[in-house]
Scaffold this active site. Structure first.
Site, PDB file in Angstrom:
ATOM      1  N   HIS A  71       0.819  -1.215   0.000  1.00  0.00           N
ATOM      2  CA  HIS A  71       0.000   0.000   0.000  1.00  0.00           C
ATOM      3  C   HIS A  71       0.847   1.258   0.000  1.00  0.00           C
ATOM      4  CE1 HIS A  71      -3.224  -2.884   0.629  1.00  0.00           C
ATOM      5  NE2 HIS A  71      -3.921  -1.988  -0.040  1.00  0.00           N
ATOM      6  N   GLU A  82     -11.307 -10.634  -4.603  1.00  0.00           N
ATOM      7  CA  GLU A  82      -9.869 -10.524  -4.361  1.00  0.00           C
ATOM      8  C   GLU A  82      -9.322 -11.688  -3.543  1.00  0.00           C
ATOM      9  OE1 GLU A  82      -8.926  -6.847  -2.347  1.00  0.00           O
ATOM     10  OE2 GLU A  82     -10.664  -6.974  -1.041  1.00  0.00           O
ATOM     11  N   ASP A 108      -4.693  -8.170  -4.308  1.00  0.00           N
ATOM     12  CA  ASP A 108      -4.847  -9.225  -3.309  1.00  0.00           C
ATOM     13  C   ASP A 108      -5.108 -10.582  -3.957  1.00  0.00           C
ATOM     14  OD1 ASP A 108      -4.413  -8.181  -0.712  1.00  0.00           O
ATOM     15  OD2 ASP A 108      -6.151  -6.898  -1.026  1.00  0.00           O
ATOM     16  N   CYS A 152      -9.987  -3.167 -10.320  1.00  0.00           N
ATOM     17  CA  CYS A 152      -9.485  -1.960  -9.651  1.00  0.00           C
ATOM     18  C   CYS A 152      -8.110  -2.179  -9.036  1.00  0.00           C
ATOM     19  CB  CYS A 152     -10.476  -1.450  -8.608  1.00  0.00           C
ATOM     20  SG  CYS A 152     -10.736  -2.613  -7.258  1.00  0.00           S
TER      21      CYS A 152
HETATM   22  C1  PEP Z   1      -6.705  -4.964  -4.658  1.00  0.00           C
HETATM   23  O1  PEP Z   1      -6.504  -5.784  -3.755  1.00  0.00           O
HETATM   24  O2  PEP Z   1      -6.431  -5.178  -5.852  1.00  0.00           O
HETATM   25  C2  PEP Z   1      -7.302  -3.652  -4.349  1.00  0.00           C
HETATM   26  C3  PEP Z   1      -7.669  -2.839  -5.290  1.00  0.00           C
HETATM   27  O3  PEP Z   1      -7.397  -3.293  -3.050  1.00  0.00           O
HETATM   28  P1  PEP Z   1      -6.159  -2.877  -2.158  1.00  0.00           P
HETATM   29  O4  PEP Z   1      -4.978  -2.679  -3.068  1.00  0.00           O
HETATM   30  O5  PEP Z   1      -6.520  -1.646  -1.434  1.00  0.00           O
HETATM   31  O6  PEP Z   1      -5.982  -4.051  -1.255  1.00  0.00           O
HETATM   32 MG    MG Z   2      -7.364  -5.543  -1.835  1.00  0.00          MG
END
Ligand code: PEP
Ligand code: MG
Length: 587
Positions: free
Chosen positions: A210, A453, A477, A524
């Site tokens: 992140h 995910e 994820d 996403c």
């Molecule tokens: C993902 O897991 O692809 C996602 C978009 O959520 P995050 O990156 O915040 O875990």
């Molecule tokens: Mg995620």
């Protein structure tokens, strides 16, 4: 001497500047710039904290029992001496007055300098005094933390008097700063969002950690997982960050500098060229309309989402409102105002708000990382955390429902795997609506979607589609959990492979199920913003991509040059291959 440090490329571009080291500390240290008129106050604040600690240590010394070992009294003497150490005091005052660092940052910066001097000492006894110095500094930091006077400010200025550099930039007022740290939490990164930093390097972290994701959203060159970078680089060193190659070059020669200066200019020309596509509708050569949405972390990011030409927000990571707060979580009103700002900021375009995804590498508080969780990514994260605290979750649901009065809002639930989690979530949503009804508070309609995910979710898509209006594939994820590699761990970063056949099958399967039932599916995760994967995703039938605003134009460019009728059979071949990466290069 020029040397380079290799890491993982997370955010494109070249940054050339002087290193600003953020030393790691056992105490959670705020890093921010003060203004020139705060210098005296800041030095004073530090002096007061040192005095309090000095008196504390003196009291400890006086209270020592008569039979206490003599070494203990001697040790406290050393601490008292260090607290009065001129080198430390002068150095700290230098960082505050010359660099305008806040007191805590100045103290840890000087600790770093002095600690290196201790490391070089021949005498073992003296060398070992480094630990005492660290303890003393830690005490002062804790004292400062208990009695803060300044409010953290985004870093927005240039220091007044700087050492003149005879490199590329003559005017030191304009020398860019590059942040080098062992680790930065996503919340730290967010704090640097409006800062002057031209680039970031961290020792740890994976490509889709992140911290890396926030760095990417800042649209400045960044390298993570550079192992010992913060150890090798010194405050003030000249460095080049090559965010495309994942390399940091320290103390570059004039020839290397000139070369990178040229690359930097090329990149800015390319951006300028891409910016002309901002208002061009994202339609493929064969007339398929493609939805290019933005991922945002804070309501204020809506402005960059709009500026990049997105047609909505596909992922608002609401957890950033919850992170890095000293005490309480945001209440309903505060959240409602934040969501409302995002919705209004998007000027009528849809906003997908994801419920809080705390856990794994997104701790609520930086210090929480010190707690030992055996397997945080597999623990109480995201919807699991929300369902474990229904009152907190319903507060968020009510705030989102209320924000839906102001525009088109979609609700997105992260990390679902079980049918029972889905049912509990929907029951709590119904209860949140009922509460608002009972209070006579207005709320708007919501489309409700689930993130796919976790492999278990990707393998039971029909069940998800029976409950939800839309799906959003979180490839970050999905890859982590399918391939069993920690996305934040640079040691297994080479195994993090979006093109692994298992990943492609799970993504394609989810898209196909959505198409069959005519329910929207988007991606996403970071895959959506990677232009080298756009064609493949289009070929798999994806029509909705959500990514950092900074990636939208590059992806749009690929969309405009694509023909999905040709990509479909090619994508089928890629899916059937055991070496998709090889085929990817062949279109
Ligand atoms: C993902 O897991 O692809 C996602 C978009 O959520 P995050 O990156 O915040 O875990
Ligand atoms: Mg995620």
């Amino acid at each position: 001497m020029t040397f380079s440090v290799h890491g993982l490329a997370v955010a494109r571009g070249i940054a050339i500047g002087r290193a600003v080291l953020v030393a790691s500390s056992r105490v959670d240290v705020a890093h921010y710039f003060i203004t020139t008129d705060q210098v005296v106050g800041e030095i004073d604040r530090l002096k007061r904290a040192k005095e309090v600690v000095f008196q504390e240590v003196q009291r400890l010394q006086l209270a020592l029992p008569k039979d206490a070992p003599t070494e203990l009294a001697a040790l406290l003497d050393v601490h008292l001496m260090l607290l009065q150490d001129e080198l430390l005091a002068e150095g700290v005052a230098h960082w505050i007055s010359e660099r305008l660092y806040n007191a805590e940052w100045a103290l840890t910066s000087q600790l770093e300098v002095v600690a290196r001097q201790f490391d070089e000492m021949e005498d073992l006894y003296l060398r070992e005094r480094k630990a005492d110095l660290e303890q003393v500094v830690e005490r002062v930091l804790r004292q400062l933390k208990g009695a803060p006077t300044g409010v953290p400010q985004p870093a927005v200025r240039r220091p007044g008097s700087q050492r003149q550099q005879d490199l590329l930039l003559e005017d030191t007022e304009d020398v860019p700063l590059v942040l080098v740290a062992h680790d930065l939490s996503p919340a730290d990164m967010l704090q640097f969002k409006q800062s002057v930093f031209a680039g970031f390097v961290t020792d740890v972290g994976g490509k889709t950690s992140h911290t890396a994701i926030v760095a990417r959203s800042l649209d400045i060159p960044a390298v993570v997982g550079a192992r010992n970078a913060s150890h090798w680089v010194k405050q003030d060193d000249w460095v080049i960050i090559d965010g495309d190659a994942g390399v940091m070059i320290v103390d570059p020669s004039p020839i290397v500098l000139a070369e990178y200066g040229f690359k930097q200019r090329q990149a800015s020309l390319e951006r300028e060229r891409l910016s002309r596509l901002r208002l061009t509708p994202a339609v493929t050569l064969d007339g398929q309309k493609i939805e290019l949405l933005a991922n945002i972390e804070m309501p204020e990011d809506a402005a960059s989402a709009l500026a990049a030409g997105s047609v909505g927000v596909g992922l608002f990571r609401s957890e950033f409102l919850f992170m890095g707060r000293a005490s309480h979580l945001p209440g309903e009103e505060e959240q409602y105002q934040a969501y409302r700002r995002a919705v209004e900021g998007m000027q009528g375009l849809p906003v997908t708000i994801r419920t809080v995804d705390i856990g794994a590498d997104k701790p609520l508080d930086r210090n929480v990382r010190e707690t030992v969780h055996l397997n945080p990514a597999l623990g109480l994260r995201a919807i699991r955390w929300s369902l474990a605290d229904p009152a907190m979750f319903m507060t968020q649901l009510r705030a989102i429902l209320r924000a839906a009065v102001h525009g088109q809002v979609n609700l997105l639930i992260p990390m679902l795997a079980h049918g029972k989690e889905i049912r509990q979530t929907l029951a709590l949503l119904a209860r949140a609506r009922a509460q608002l009804d009972a209070q006579g508070v207005a709320y708007g309609p919501l489309k409700v979607g689930a993130m796919i995910e976790i492999p278990a979710a990707a393998l039971t898509v029909p069940m998800f589609l029976s409950y939800f209006d839309f799906l959003s594939i979180g490839t970050n994820d999905l890859i982590q959990y399918t391939l069993a590699i920690d996305r934040a761990d640079e040691q297994v970063a080479d195994l993090y492979d979006p093109l692994h056949p298992a990943i492609l099958h799970l993504v394609a399967n989810t898209i196909a199920h959505g198409q069959a039932l005519d329910k929207p599916v988007s991606v996403c995760g970071e895959m959506a913003g990677d232009p080298s994967l756009t064609r493949l995703l289009l070929g798999m039938g994806l029509r909705s991509f959500s990514m950092h605003p900074t990636q939208i134009l590059a992806v749009k460019q690929v969309v405009l040059r694509s023909d999905t009728t040709r990509l479909k059979p090619w994508a089928e071949k890629v899916l059937a291959s055991d070496n998709p990466a090889e085929l990817l290069a062949s279109v």
